[in-house]
Design a protein around this motif. Structure first.
Motif, PDB file in Angstrom:
ATOM      1  N   SER A   7       0.843  -1.191   0.000  1.00 26.78           N
ATOM      2  CA  SER A   7       0.000   0.000   0.000  1.00 26.78           C
ATOM      3  C   SER A   7       0.881   1.245   0.000  1.00 26.78           C
ATOM      4  CB  SER A   7      -0.909   0.014   1.225  1.00 26.78           C
ATOM      5  OG  SER A   7      -1.538   1.276   1.353  1.00 26.78           O
ATOM      6  N   HIS A  32      -1.295  -1.372  -4.219  1.00 22.80           N
ATOM      7  CA  HIS A  32      -2.570  -1.042  -3.593  1.00 22.80           C
ATOM      8  C   HIS A  32      -2.632   0.473  -3.382  1.00 22.80           C
ATOM      9  CE1 HIS A  32      -6.178  -2.109  -1.269  1.00 22.80           C
ATOM     10  NE2 HIS A  32      -5.821  -1.150  -0.423  1.00 22.80           N
ATOM     11  N   GLN A 172      -8.692 -10.596  -0.391  1.00 24.31           N
ATOM     12  CA  GLN A 172      -7.659  -9.648   0.017  1.00 24.31           C
ATOM     13  C   GLN A 172      -7.921  -9.190   1.451  1.00 24.31           C
ATOM     14  OE1 GLN A 172      -7.532  -5.450  -1.639  1.00 24.31           O
ATOM     15  NE2 GLN A 172      -5.674  -6.257  -2.609  1.00 24.31           N
ATOM     16  N   ASP A 174      -6.539  -6.306   4.408  1.00 24.77           N
ATOM     17  CA  ASP A 174      -5.802  -5.043   4.522  1.00 24.77           C
ATOM     18  C   ASP A 174      -5.878  -4.526   5.950  1.00 24.77           C
ATOM     19  OD1 ASP A 174      -4.733  -2.510   4.307  1.00 24.77           O
ATOM     20  OD2 ASP A 174      -6.190  -1.769   2.854  1.00 24.77           O
ATOM     21  N   VAL A 194      -2.407  -7.072   1.650  1.00 18.39           N
ATOM     22  CA  VAL A 194      -2.018  -5.661   1.569  1.00 18.39           C
ATOM     23  C   VAL A 194      -1.105  -5.368   2.754  1.00 18.39           C
ATOM     24  CG1 VAL A 194      -2.803  -3.258   1.605  1.00 18.39           C
ATOM     25  CG2 VAL A 194      -4.162  -5.007   0.421  1.00 18.39           C
TER      26      VAL A 194
END
Length: 216
Positions: A7, A32, A172, A174, A194
């Motif tokens: 990210s 990301h 995914q 995060d 992520v």
């Protein structure tokens, strides 16, 4: 294969171009990009011009996470800026099915994100048409937060739902993931990770990505 999606919210913005080139050289699978509007989340980040300007620097997949109100209004602009995947929050869109189909009409992939307290049941009728589900394992808006433990159960729920309706979907996760907990997140069913602070905590980006992969 487990994909690593750094990210760039945690990158040094004054060196953003340099960092993006490093990520590609270090074997990151996608980038990301967290887009925040200061309304859905209490922060403001990247806009369309920034994404467009960095698109020419890499061939990596641009995984654009829209943490914004009324995301459907901006889909075409983000496609034009170079997004390969657009993920919208279930909590921000009254007509989420229509928005998912709108995103896919541009020939790119579509995902739905769920905040920590949002039930997996909310995507029961969507999952067969999704390319990705993003499970937020922190409350969105800021990097550097601690992983919320109950989100591991949510990952397992999504994996079970996907096994019935969409086995090839990307799951995914995060928020708060580093080399110490990435294995448990993957074991719960995630296949796209992520990582922000864990990748950009120092100038050793290559070493940090390798540590994440080794932790799996």
């Amino acid at each position: 294969m487990i994909k690593i999606a750094p990210s760039i919210l945690s990158a040094d913005f004054s060196r953003l171009g340099e960092h993006i080139k490093q990520l590609e050289a270090c074997g990151a699978d996608m980038i990301h990009i967290d887009v925040m509007d200061g309304m859905f989340v209490p922060n403001i980040s990247f806009g369309i011009p920034i994404i467009k300007s960095i698109r020419k620097l890499t061939k990596l997949t641009f995984d654009v996470h829209l943490m914004i109100e009324e995301p459907s209004r901006y889909v075409e602009d983000f496609v034009g800026a170079g997004a390969d995947i657009i993920t919208v929050h279930y909590e921000t869109d009254r007509h989420i099915d229509r928005t998912i189909n709108y995103i896919k009409s541009f020939g790119i992939k579509a995902g739905v994100a769920l905040n920590p307290a949002t039930s997996v049941d909310s995507i029961k009728y969507l999952i067969s048409n999704l390319d990705m589900v993003l499970i937020m394992s922190v409350n969105p808006g800021f990097g550097g937060q601690k992983y919320i433990d109950y989100c591991s159960d949510k990952i397992s729920e999504v994996r079970a739902l996907a096994d019935i309706h969409n086995k090839d979907i990307m799951i995914q996760v995060d928020g708060g993931i580093d080399e110490t907990n990435i294995r448990s997140v993957v074991n719960s069913g995630a296949n796209v990770i992520v990582a922000g602070s864990a990748v950009f905590k120092n100038d050793e980006i290559d070493k940090n990505i390798k540590a994440l992969r080794a932790g799996i």
